[in-house]
Design an enzyme around this catalytic site. Structure first.
Site, PDB file in Angstrom:
ATOM      1  CG  HIS A 106      -0.204  -0.057   2.531  1.00 42.81           C
ATOM      2  ND1 HIS A 106       0.300   1.046   3.171  1.00 42.81           N
ATOM      3  CD2 HIS A 106       0.094  -1.119   3.313  1.00 42.81           C
ATOM      4  CE1 HIS A 106       0.869   0.683   4.311  1.00 42.81           C
ATOM      5  NE2 HIS A 106       0.759  -0.630   4.422  1.00 42.81           N
ATOM      6  CG  ASP A 107      -0.437   4.256   1.182  1.00 40.72           C
ATOM      7  OD1 ASP A 107      -1.333   4.883   0.600  1.00 40.72           O
ATOM      8  OD2 ASP A 107      -0.646   3.593   2.218  1.00 40.72           O
ATOM      9  N   GLY A 124       5.126  -0.909   2.360  1.00 43.52           N
ATOM     10  CA  GLY A 124       4.290   0.272   2.255  1.00 43.52           C
ATOM     11  C   GLY A 124       5.073   1.571   2.268  1.00 43.52           C
TER      12      GLY A 124
END
Length: 261
Positions: free
Chosen positions: A122-123, A140
């Site tokens: 994520h991200d 992440g």
């Protein structure tokens, strides 16, 4: 109207399928997914979430793209994944959407190759022409700039930045930022020099390569802290490549740097 969709594929209402797409057997395409022109999904691919995949990309069997983050703080917020054109996403790859706390977006640029079994968390923000080799994981909030190669079975710690043109050797754990055009290797990643092979393959002028080598030596042997050495380089640098390296070092970072050993 020109898409080819196997009868066993499940296309949820609301999904956008571009022209000339090919969707193989037993694929699942979620309601918020957008596939650009000419995207090919081999068999047993799952594309879900608010996910866009760019033109002429290919996703191979058993990849899961756009699932929710592996983050215990995630509360079901609407977050996104954007993948550029001509991606090659091999078998068993997983890529997650972003989190609200991390900006809400995971992004992958154009012409990237994600080899079998790798993971993009994520991200994370992955640049153009990046190669992530088999079974490596990018945690992440990482930033991986253009033309980076991450070798097989590597782990990239969360919030790490990897500068343009760097190469990470196989079986390496990277816990700190990597300067542009660097060579990193070892079980606990060490900055072992410059990616000279990559620079030469890209046709970088010899004068720029010489300037980078001198800059690397100054970062290694100069007086003061690593940041002090970088600032002095910035005051003296004539090469665009050295200025890029200095700008990266002086930029915003949530980690320390791998420094020349």
């Amino acid at each position: 109207m020109t898409a080819q969709i196997h009868p066993s594929a499940v296309i949820e209402d609301g999904a956008t399928i571009g022209p000339d797409c090919v969707i193989g057997p037993f694929c699942i395409v979620g309601s918020d997914v957008v596939l650009g022109r000419g995207v090919t999904l081999k068999s047993h691919v799952v594309i879900t979430g608010d996910t866009y995949i760019g033109d002429d990309s290919t996703v191979f069997s058993f990849a899961v793209i756009g699932e929710i983050p592996q983050d215990k703080k995630f509360g079901g917020e609407k977050t996104s994944l954007r993948i550029g054109a001509r991606a090659r996403i091999r078998e068993h790859v997983t890529v997650n959407t972003g989190t609200a706390g991390g900006g809400g977006l995971t992004s992958i640029g154009d012409d990237c190759l994600l080899m079998a079994g790798c993971h993009i968390a994520h991200d994370a923000h992955i640049g153009n022409r990046v190669i992530v080799v088999n079974s490596s994981a990018v945690a992440g909030h990482c930033i991986v700039e253009d033309d980076v190669i991450i070798g097989g079975l590597c782990g990239i710690h969360q919030f790490v930045r990897i500068g343009r043109g760097a190469i990470i050797g196989a079986l390496t754990m990277v816990t700190n930022d990597v300067i542009p055009h660097a060579l990193v290797q070892g079980p606990r990643g060490k900055l072992d020099g410059l990616n000279l092979v990559g620079l030469k393959r890209k046709g970088v002028d010899r004068s720029d390569i010489t300037a980078l080598r001198a800059a690397f030596q100054a970062l290694k042997d100069g007086e003061g802290t690593f940041l002090d050495r970088a600032k002095r380089l910035g005051d003296e640098a004539e090469s665009e490549y050295v200025r890029e390296m200095v700008g990266f070092i002086l930029g915003e970072s949530d980690r320390n740097f791998l420094t020349p050993s």
